[in-house]
Design an enzyme around this catalytic site. Structure first.
Site, PDB file in Angstrom:
ATOM      1  N   GLY A 189       0.978  -0.931  -0.047  1.00 53.14           N
ATOM      2  CA  GLY A 189      -0.062   0.185  -0.057  1.00 53.14           C
ATOM      3  C   GLY A 189       0.937   1.082   0.158  1.00 53.14           C
ATOM      4  N   PHE A 190       0.330   2.347   0.205  1.00 55.90           N
ATOM      5  CA  PHE A 190       0.783   3.737   0.259  1.00 55.90           C
ATOM      6  C   PHE A 190       1.996   3.816   1.214  1.00 55.90           C
ATOM      7  CE2 PHE A 190       0.124   8.150   2.248  1.00 55.90           C
ATOM      8  CZ  PHE A 190       1.133   8.521   1.678  1.00 55.90           C
ATOM      9  N   ASP A 209       0.017  -8.958   1.601  1.00 57.80           N
ATOM     10  CA  ASP A 209      -1.013  -8.120   0.983  1.00 57.80           C
ATOM     11  C   ASP A 209      -1.732  -8.710   0.206  1.00 57.80           C
ATOM     12  OD1 ASP A 209      -2.075  -5.543  -0.483  1.00 57.80           O
ATOM     13  OD2 ASP A 209      -0.482  -4.242   0.840  1.00 57.80           O
ATOM     14  N   GLY A 262      -3.721  -1.583  -2.560  1.00 56.30           N
ATOM     15  CA  GLY A 262      -2.441  -1.616  -2.790  1.00 56.30           C
ATOM     16  C   GLY A 262      -2.231  -2.160  -4.079  1.00 56.30           C
ATOM     17  N   LEU A 280      -0.336  -2.928   8.928  1.00 63.54           N
ATOM     18  CA  LEU A 280      -0.691  -1.744   8.170  1.00 63.54           C
ATOM     19  C   LEU A 280      -1.855  -2.100   7.433  1.00 63.54           C
ATOM     20  CD1 LEU A 280       2.327  -1.175   8.478  1.00 63.54           C
ATOM     21  CD2 LEU A 280       1.562   0.807   6.990  1.00 63.54           C
ATOM     22  N   TYR A 295     -15.246   2.633  10.591  1.00 62.47           N
ATOM     23  CA  TYR A 295     -13.714   2.391  10.518  1.00 62.47           C
ATOM     24  C   TYR A 295     -13.200   2.939  12.009  1.00 62.47           C
ATOM     25  CZ  TYR A 295      -9.008   3.999   8.836  1.00 62.47           C
ATOM     26  OH  TYR A 295      -7.807   4.150   8.692  1.00 62.47           O
ATOM     27  N   LYS A 344     -10.918   0.493  14.366  1.00 64.25           N
ATOM     28  CA  LYS A 344      -9.689   0.883  14.780  1.00 64.25           C
ATOM     29  C   LYS A 344      -9.444   1.033  16.225  1.00 64.25           C
ATOM     30  CE  LYS A 344      -7.023   0.948  10.869  1.00 64.25           C
ATOM     31  NZ  LYS A 344      -5.578   0.349  10.791  1.00 64.25           N
TER      32      LYS A 344
HETATM   33  N1  LIG Z   1      -2.752   7.227   4.837  1.00 61.59           N
HETATM   34  C1  LIG Z   1      -3.208   7.870   5.598  1.00 61.59           C
HETATM   35  O1  LIG Z   1      -3.390   9.023   6.101  1.00 61.59           O
HETATM   36  C2  LIG Z   1      -3.506   7.187   7.088  1.00 61.59           C
HETATM   37  C3  LIG Z   1      -3.972   7.649   8.358  1.00 61.59           C
HETATM   38  C4  LIG Z   1      -4.533   7.037   9.412  1.00 61.59           C
HETATM   39  C5  LIG Z   1      -4.257   5.555   9.337  1.00 61.59           C
HETATM   40  N2  LIG Z   1      -3.730   4.745   8.394  1.00 61.59           N
HETATM   41  C6  LIG Z   1      -3.427   3.785   8.305  1.00 61.59           C
HETATM   42  O2  LIG Z   1      -2.196   3.250   7.528  1.00 61.59           O
HETATM   43  C7  LIG Z   1      -2.271   1.924   7.287  1.00 61.59           C
HETATM   44  C8  LIG Z   1      -1.988   2.137   5.623  1.00 61.59           C
HETATM   45  O3  LIG Z   1      -2.998   2.727   4.894  1.00 61.59           O
HETATM   46  P1  LIG Z   1      -2.843   3.532   3.628  1.00 61.59           P
HETATM   47  O4  LIG Z   1      -2.965   4.803   3.723  1.00 61.59           O
HETATM   48  O5  LIG Z   1      -1.179   3.161   3.114  1.00 61.59           O
HETATM   49  O6  LIG Z   1      -3.670   2.651   2.606  1.00 61.59           O
HETATM   50  P2  LIG Z   1      -3.535   1.598   1.641  1.00 61.59           P
HETATM   51  O7  LIG Z   1      -4.889   1.359   0.897  1.00 61.59           O
HETATM   52  O8  LIG Z   1      -2.669   2.087   0.391  1.00 61.59           O
HETATM   53  O9  LIG Z   1      -2.802   0.246   2.326  1.00 61.59           O
HETATM   54  C9  LIG Z   1      -3.391  -0.508   3.133  1.00 61.59           C
HETATM   55  C10 LIG Z   1      -2.996  -2.005   2.361  1.00 61.59           C
HETATM   56  O10 LIG Z   1      -3.632  -3.162   2.954  1.00 61.59           O
HETATM   57  C11 LIG Z   1      -3.998  -3.952   2.036  1.00 61.59           C
HETATM   58  N3  LIG Z   1      -5.130  -4.918   2.475  1.00 61.59           N
HETATM   59  C12 LIG Z   1      -6.322  -4.495   2.479  1.00 61.59           C
HETATM   60  N4  LIG Z   1      -6.937  -5.600   3.032  1.00 61.59           N
HETATM   61  C13 LIG Z   1      -6.328  -6.464   3.255  1.00 61.59           C
HETATM   62  C14 LIG Z   1      -6.238  -7.909   3.804  1.00 61.59           C
HETATM   63  N5  LIG Z   1      -7.588  -8.432   3.968  1.00 61.59           N
HETATM   64  N6  LIG Z   1      -5.097  -8.613   3.814  1.00 61.59           N
HETATM   65  C15 LIG Z   1      -3.913  -8.270   3.271  1.00 61.59           C
HETATM   66  N7  LIG Z   1      -3.899  -7.095   2.845  1.00 61.59           N
HETATM   67  C16 LIG Z   1      -4.655  -6.184   2.937  1.00 61.59           C
HETATM   68  C17 LIG Z   1      -4.246  -3.380   0.651  1.00 61.59           C
HETATM   69  O11 LIG Z   1      -4.137  -4.038  -0.417  1.00 61.59           O
HETATM   70  C18 LIG Z   1      -3.137  -2.022   0.758  1.00 61.59           C
HETATM   71  O12 LIG Z   1      -2.068  -2.575   0.378  1.00 61.59           O
HETATM   72  C19 LIG Z   1      -3.657   1.191   7.444  1.00 61.59           C
HETATM   73  O13 LIG Z   1      -3.861   0.667   8.591  1.00 61.59           O
HETATM   74  C20 LIG Z   1      -4.406   2.846   7.888  1.00 61.59           C
HETATM   75  O14 LIG Z   1      -5.556   2.555   8.683  1.00 61.59           O
HETATM   76  C21 LIG Z   1      -3.351   5.669   7.145  1.00 61.59           C
END
Ligand SMILES: NC(=O)c1ccc[n+]([C@@H]2O[C@H](COP(=O)([O-])OP(=O)(O)OC[C@H]3O[C@@H](n4cnc5c(N)ncnc54)[C@H](O)[C@@H]3O)[C@@H](O)[C@H]2O)c1
Length: 352
Positions: free
Chosen positions: A24-25, A45, A50, A90, A163, A167
């Site tokens: 993911g990001f 993942d 992602g 994540l 959500y 969390k």
């Molecule tokens: N980017 C933000 O601003 C932000 C803010 C608060 C919290 N977060 C947390 O950071 C983490 C990463 O978020 P992100 O922004 O990189 O989002 P993202 O969607 O890019 O990353 C999430 C990843 O989890 C994978 N995923 C989803 N469901 C899955 C499953 N059942 N099994 C395996 N993989 C799975 C997705 O394919 C993806 O690669 C998350 O836990 C999110 O809650 C992000």
């Protein structure tokens, strides 16, 4: 200069590290950082939000292993964690749009999936960094949200709150496993982390507005645009996550990781237009049109980063302008927007 940050390598004991959601990001930036520090990294993942493309720069690294599978599958989680000594968790269903449209899927992944990861970590005596979110504070608009600030959530029957609810349960699970079963776990709460590779597909405001400005389309700002956020750059947040995971004082604790500057979404839209020399205009869209009738947004979300600063010296360094330029360069490079993009300003040409 490319839009992808380069992480300096530091003296560090090499680990065998599982990163769930590593494609993911945020996860992909973390994986690059850990590889640069000498870790062997296993990514688990399901590629739902992602993409393997996010790890293209590290694909040839023999210390990276990619497992395509879900955290909902306990066997897969157990195998992925085999001989790992730590886990950065994540993987999650993220993005307001996705959560509102598919609340059941989000609840399952974000509650059952997380418990699978935590129990597998206990069995293998691996430490865990649980990645949580500022959403847990809900509608609390306090001047600075501290880690022990109250949570103010809306009606649990509104899918928008699932959500934050899930969390919050994840954090409670982590703390209970720590206190009752000895799990070595720390928690970070990210506040609107932004940077290259974040996709706008699931309602993330920053890449959406930058993409619209590059195309010369109207920047769609939801509500009256006066809601504020403190955006933090992924290259500031990732090293702090790793330092917190490593610090024994963080065990059983939660840490905010947010940006330093509070900005309204309307001002952000103006800043993006200015920075990219875009001719775009701004269009206000009512929330019930953007999401669903009765949608509630947070008017304000401002972190107090003192706890992470005291522990690991976390201090956001990257300016919003730099992040806008990096995200724009990344969107152009990755989504081939270049053909219909606006003519680029001098400062912007410099980052490509
Ligand atoms: N980017 C933000 O601003 C932000 C803010 C608060 C919290 N977060 C947390 O950071 C983490 C990463 O978020 P992100 O922004 O990189 O989002 P993202 O969607 O890019 O990353 C999430 C990843 O989890 C994978 N995923 C989803 N469901 C899955 C499953 N059942 N099994 C395996 N993989 C799975 C997705 O394919 C993806 O690669 C998350 O836990 C999110 O809650 C992000």
């Amino acid at each position: 200069m490319s839009g992808v940050p380069i992480y300096p390598s530091v003296d560090h004991t090499a680990h065998r590290t599982l990163v769930t959601g590593g494609a993911g990001f945020v996860g992909s930036h973390l994986v690059e950082h850990l590889l640069a520090q000498g870790d062997e990294v296993i990514v688990l993942d399901d590629l739902s939000t992602g993409s393997a493309r996010n790890l293209a720069g590290a694909a040839d690294n023999p210390r990276l292993q990619m497992i395509h599978g879900s955290i909902l599958n306990t066997k897969t989680v157990g195998q992925a964690m085999e001989s790992c000594d730590r886990v950065f968790h994540l993987a999650a269903a993220v993005g307001v749009k996705l959560i509102v449209e598919q609340p059941l899927r989000g609840l399952r992944i974000n509650i059952h999936g997380t418990e699978n990861v935590l129990t597998a970590a206990i069995e293998r005596q691996a430490s865990v960094l649980l990645v949580s979110t500022s959403e847990v504070y809900g509608k609390n608009t306090a001047d600075r949200l501290r880690e022990d600030s109250d949570r103010i959530l809306g009606d649990p029957l509104l899918s928008r709150w699932t959500y934050a609810g899930a969390k919050g349960i994840d954090e409670a699970f982590a703390k209970a496993y720590c206190d009752q079963e000895g799990l070595d776990v720390a928690i970070v709460r990210l506040f609107n982390t932004v940077g290259p590779r974040q996709t706008g597909r699931y309602g993330m405001v920053f890449p959406n507005l930058v993409g619209q400005a590059l195309r010369g389309h109207p920047l769609t700002v939801f509500g009256d645009g006066h809601q504020t956020r403190c955006f933090s750059a992924v290259e500031d947040v990732v090293p702090a996550m790793v330092r917190i995971e490593r610090d024994p004082r963080a065990r059983g604790q939660a840490y905010n990781l947010g940006g330093a500057r509070e900005i309204s979404i309307l001002d952000l839209a103006h800043e993006i237009i200015r920075t990219l020399d875009s001719r775009s205009e701004i269009e206000l869209i009512p929330y019930d049109q953007a999401y669903a009738p009765g949608f509630e947004d947070m008017r304000r979300r401002v972190p107090d980063n003192t706890k992470a600063n005291d522990l690991v010296g976390y201090e956001p360094q990257t300016s919003l302008t730099t992040t806008i330029l990096r995200v724009a360069a990344d969107l152009l490079a990755r989504e081939r927007l270049a053909s219909d993009a606006m003519p680029l300003a001098g400062s912007f040409r410099g980052v490509l």
